[in-house]
Motif scaffolding. Structure first.
Motif, mmCIF file in Angstrom:
data_model
loop_
_atom_site.group_PDB
_atom_site.id
_atom_site.type_symbol
_atom_site.label_atom_id
_atom_site.label_comp_id
_atom_site.label_asym_id
_atom_site.label_seq_id
_atom_site.Cartn_x
_atom_site.Cartn_y
_atom_site.Cartn_z
ATOM 1 N N ILE A 159 0.857 -1.189 0.000
ATOM 2 C CA ILE A 159 0.000 0.000 0.000
ATOM 3 C C ILE A 159 0.890 1.234 0.000
ATOM 4 O O ILE A 159 1.553 1.560 1.001
ATOM 5 C CB ILE A 159 -0.955 -0.014 1.210
ATOM 6 C CG1 ILE A 159 -1.870 -1.246 1.117
ATOM 7 C CG2 ILE A 159 -1.785 1.277 1.234
ATOM 8 C CD1 ILE A 159 -2.758 -1.461 2.316
ATOM 9 N N PHE A 160 0.909 1.897 -1.136
ATOM 10 C CA PHE A 160 1.862 2.988 -1.408
ATOM 11 C C PHE A 160 1.824 4.070 -0.320
ATOM 12 O O PHE A 160 2.862 4.561 0.120
ATOM 13 C CB PHE A 160 1.531 3.572 -2.786
ATOM 14 C CG PHE A 160 2.459 4.646 -3.268
ATOM 15 C CD1 PHE A 160 1.960 5.901 -3.627
ATOM 16 C CD2 PHE A 160 3.821 4.414 -3.404
ATOM 17 C CE1 PHE A 160 2.807 6.900 -4.100
ATOM 18 C CE2 PHE A 160 4.670 5.409 -3.883
ATOM 19 C CZ PHE A 160 4.156 6.655 -4.227
ATOM 20 N N SER A 161 0.641 4.437 0.112
ATOM 21 C CA SER A 161 0.503 5.571 1.018
ATOM 22 C C SER A 161 0.927 5.262 2.447
ATOM 23 O O SER A 161 1.007 6.177 3.273
ATOM 24 C CB SER A 161 -0.943 6.080 1.002
ATOM 25 O OG SER A 161 -1.817 5.054 1.416
ATOM 26 N N ARG A 162 1.206 4.024 2.757
ATOM 27 C CA ARG A 162 1.518 3.658 4.132
ATOM 28 C C ARG A 162 3.007 3.717 4.461
ATOM 29 O O ARG A 162 3.391 3.478 5.618
ATOM 30 C CB ARG A 162 0.986 2.262 4.438
ATOM 31 C CG ARG A 162 -0.517 2.210 4.535
ATOM 32 C CD ARG A 162 -0.993 0.915 5.132
ATOM 33 N NE ARG A 162 -2.453 0.871 5.184
ATOM 34 C CZ ARG A 162 -3.150 -0.195 5.537
ATOM 35 N NH1 ARG A 162 -2.514 -1.313 5.880
ATOM 36 N NH2 ARG A 162 -4.460 -0.164 5.545
ATOM 37 N N TYR A 163 3.824 3.998 3.482
ATOM 38 C CA TYR A 163 5.262 4.025 3.712
ATOM 39 C C TYR A 163 5.847 5.312 3.125
ATOM 40 O O TYR A 163 5.347 5.867 2.160
ATOM 41 C CB TYR A 163 5.943 2.832 3.035
ATOM 42 C CG TYR A 163 5.619 1.504 3.662
ATOM 43 C CD1 TYR A 163 4.449 0.831 3.323
ATOM 44 C CD2 TYR A 163 6.457 0.929 4.596
ATOM 45 C CE1 TYR A 163 4.137 -0.383 3.898
ATOM 46 C CE2 TYR A 163 6.167 -0.292 5.171
ATOM 47 C CZ TYR A 163 5.010 -0.941 4.818
ATOM 48 O OH TYR A 163 4.705 -2.152 5.386
ATOM 49 N N ALA A 164 6.951 5.708 3.724
ATOM 50 C CA ALA A 164 7.694 6.848 3.201
ATOM 51 C C ALA A 164 8.474 6.440 1.958
ATOM 52 O O ALA A 164 8.714 5.256 1.709
ATOM 53 C CB ALA A 164 8.669 7.353 4.261
ATOM 54 N N MET A 165 8.851 7.435 1.194
ATOM 55 C CA MET A 165 9.750 7.205 0.069
ATOM 56 C C MET A 165 10.922 8.178 0.171
ATOM 57 O O MET A 165 10.721 9.392 0.303
ATOM 58 C CB MET A 165 9.049 7.385 -1.271
ATOM 59 C CG MET A 165 9.881 6.876 -2.441
ATOM 60 S SD MET A 165 10.054 5.088 -2.426
ATOM 61 C CE MET A 165 8.436 4.593 -3.047
ATOM 62 N N MET B 203 19.143 12.301 0.062
ATOM 63 C CA MET B 203 18.726 13.576 -0.523
ATOM 64 C C MET B 203 17.458 14.147 0.105
ATOM 65 O O MET B 203 17.333 15.362 0.278
ATOM 66 C CB MET B 203 18.481 13.399 -2.022
ATOM 67 C CG MET B 203 19.694 12.937 -2.805
ATOM 68 S SD MET B 203 19.341 12.752 -4.546
ATOM 69 C CE MET B 203 19.110 14.475 -5.023
ATOM 70 N N GLY B 204 16.512 13.286 0.405
ATOM 71 C CA GLY B 204 15.262 13.785 0.942
ATOM 72 C C GLY B 204 14.220 12.688 0.963
ATOM 73 O O GLY B 204 14.467 11.563 0.528
ATOM 74 N N TRP B 205 13.042 13.043 1.519
ATOM 75 C CA TRP B 205 11.980 12.055 1.592
ATOM 76 C C TRP B 205 10.624 12.708 1.544
ATOM 77 O O TRP B 205 10.494 13.932 1.754
ATOM 78 C CB TRP B 205 12.113 11.198 2.846
ATOM 79 C CG TRP B 205 11.671 11.849 4.128
ATOM 80 C CD1 TRP B 205 12.287 12.873 4.786
ATOM 81 C CD2 TRP B 205 10.523 11.484 4.917
ATOM 82 N NE1 TRP B 205 11.599 13.172 5.930
ATOM 83 C CE2 TRP B 205 10.516 12.341 6.045
ATOM 84 C CE3 TRP B 205 9.515 10.530 4.786
ATOM 85 C CZ2 TRP B 205 9.538 12.253 7.032
ATOM 86 C CZ3 TRP B 205 8.544 10.440 5.778
ATOM 87 C CH2 TRP B 205 8.568 11.303 6.883
ATOM 88 N N ILE B 206 9.639 11.875 1.251
ATOM 89 C CA ILE B 206 8.264 12.325 1.228
ATOM 90 C C ILE B 206 7.417 11.392 2.069
ATOM 91 O O ILE B 206 7.575 10.166 2.014
ATOM 92 C CB ILE B 206 7.714 12.417 -0.218
ATOM 93 C CG1 ILE B 206 6.308 13.030 -0.234
ATOM 94 C CG2 ILE B 206 7.739 11.063 -0.930
ATOM 95 C CD1 ILE B 206 5.843 13.465 -1.616
ATOM 96 N N ASN B 207 6.583 11.980 2.891
ATOM 97 C CA ASN B 207 5.542 11.227 3.571
ATOM 98 C C ASN B 207 4.448 11.015 2.525
ATOM 99 O O ASN B 207 3.716 11.938 2.185
ATOM 100 C CB ASN B 207 5.027 12.027 4.767
ATOM 101 C CG ASN B 207 3.930 11.323 5.518
ATOM 102 O OD1 ASN B 207 3.076 10.669 4.927
ATOM 103 N ND2 ASN B 207 3.947 11.466 6.829
ATOM 104 N N VAL B 208 4.382 9.807 2.002
ATOM 105 C CA VAL B 208 3.486 9.568 0.869
ATOM 106 C C VAL B 208 2.035 9.789 1.264
ATOM 107 O O VAL B 208 1.219 10.202 0.453
ATOM 108 C CB VAL B 208 3.709 8.148 0.314
ATOM 109 C CG1 VAL B 208 2.719 7.833 -0.797
ATOM 110 C CG2 VAL B 208 5.137 7.997 -0.206
ATOM 111 N N GLY B 209 1.715 9.537 2.506
ATOM 112 C CA GLY B 209 0.331 9.689 2.950
ATOM 113 C C GLY B 209 -0.159 11.120 2.884
ATOM 114 O O GLY B 209 -1.262 11.390 2.394
#
Lengths: 108, 124
Positions: free
Chosen positions: B28-34, B48-54
């Motif tokens: 489930i894509f929205s449940r994990y960071a990228m 470099m950086g990250w996004i809280n996908v949720g």
């Protein structure tokens, strides 16, 4: 940023050997230390988190220990597929994550 | 099974911008960071950086602040990393990596799955 220093930078060993790689943090990072394996031309593979917890599917010959500033990755009996470069990564200073410079494990 | 599939290699001129995509499947894509990590030739991995996908919130390394933008399209299960004002020192393999955590704070991520990497070459 927290600096991560691995030693040695390279290591020659034989199949069946026990090897230990050290990772030192520039300040205490508690147990927020992870290990990865990378083979040439491939993405890193996640091995260990929280200094000593083995990721599912990783062979039990891999183990990690340490806390604070000093950590080790040990491979109890080297297998041919273990020859690779190993990186430590601190996840204490979130989100300013940093990696060690790598330890290249080569066949003797 | 979890898979992260990145876009293909690119050659860019100095001063240009680049974008790498990372399509996720098997979870489930929205449940994990990228997260995005790069590796210049012969160098260590560099976060470099990250996004809280949720919720779409992002944080970036100070080194890349102002030059990097990470975004996502949840309906396409795809994350993107854009880097502008490219220089030869930006020649590297760029990886997306899924972020997970074990402590209740939800911080302190480790990177449990990685994309295959995208080589970006910056050359005039």
């Amino acid at each position: 940023d927290i600096q991560m220093t691995q030693s040695p930078s390279s290591l020659s060993a034989s199949v069946g050997d026990r090897v230990t790689i050290t990772c030192r943090a520039s300040q205490s990072i508690s147990k927020y230390l992870n290990w990865y394996q990378q083979k040439p031309g491939k993405a890193p593979k996640f091995l260990i988190y929280a200094a000593s917890r083995l990721q599912r599917g990783v062979p039990s010959r891999f183990s990690g220990s340490g806390s604070g500033t000093d950590f080790t990755l040990t491979i109890s009996s080297l297998q041919p597929e273990d020859f690779a470069t190993y990186y430590c990564q601190q996840s204490y200073s979130s989100p300013a994550y940093t990696f060690g410079q790598g330890t290249k494990l080569e066949i003797k | 099974q979890v898979q992260l599939v990145q876009s293909g290699a690119e050659v860019k001129k100095p001063g240009a911008s680049m974008q790498v995509s990372c399509k996720a499947s098997g979870y489930i894509f929205s449940r994990y960071a990228m997260h995005w990590v790069r590796q210049a030739p012969g160098q260590r991995l560099e976060w470099m950086g990250w996004i809280n996908v949720g919720n779409g919130n992002t944080e970036y390394s100070q080194k890349f602040q102002g030059r990097v933008t990470i975004s996502r399209n949840t309906s396409a299960s795809t994350a993107y990393m854009e880097l502008s004002s490219l220089a030869s020192e930006d020649t590297a393999v760029y990886y997306c990596a899924r972020g997970d955590y074990y402590d209740p704070s939800g911080s302190h991520h480790h990177f449990d799955y990685w994309g295959q990497g995208t080589l970006v070459t910056v050359s005039s």
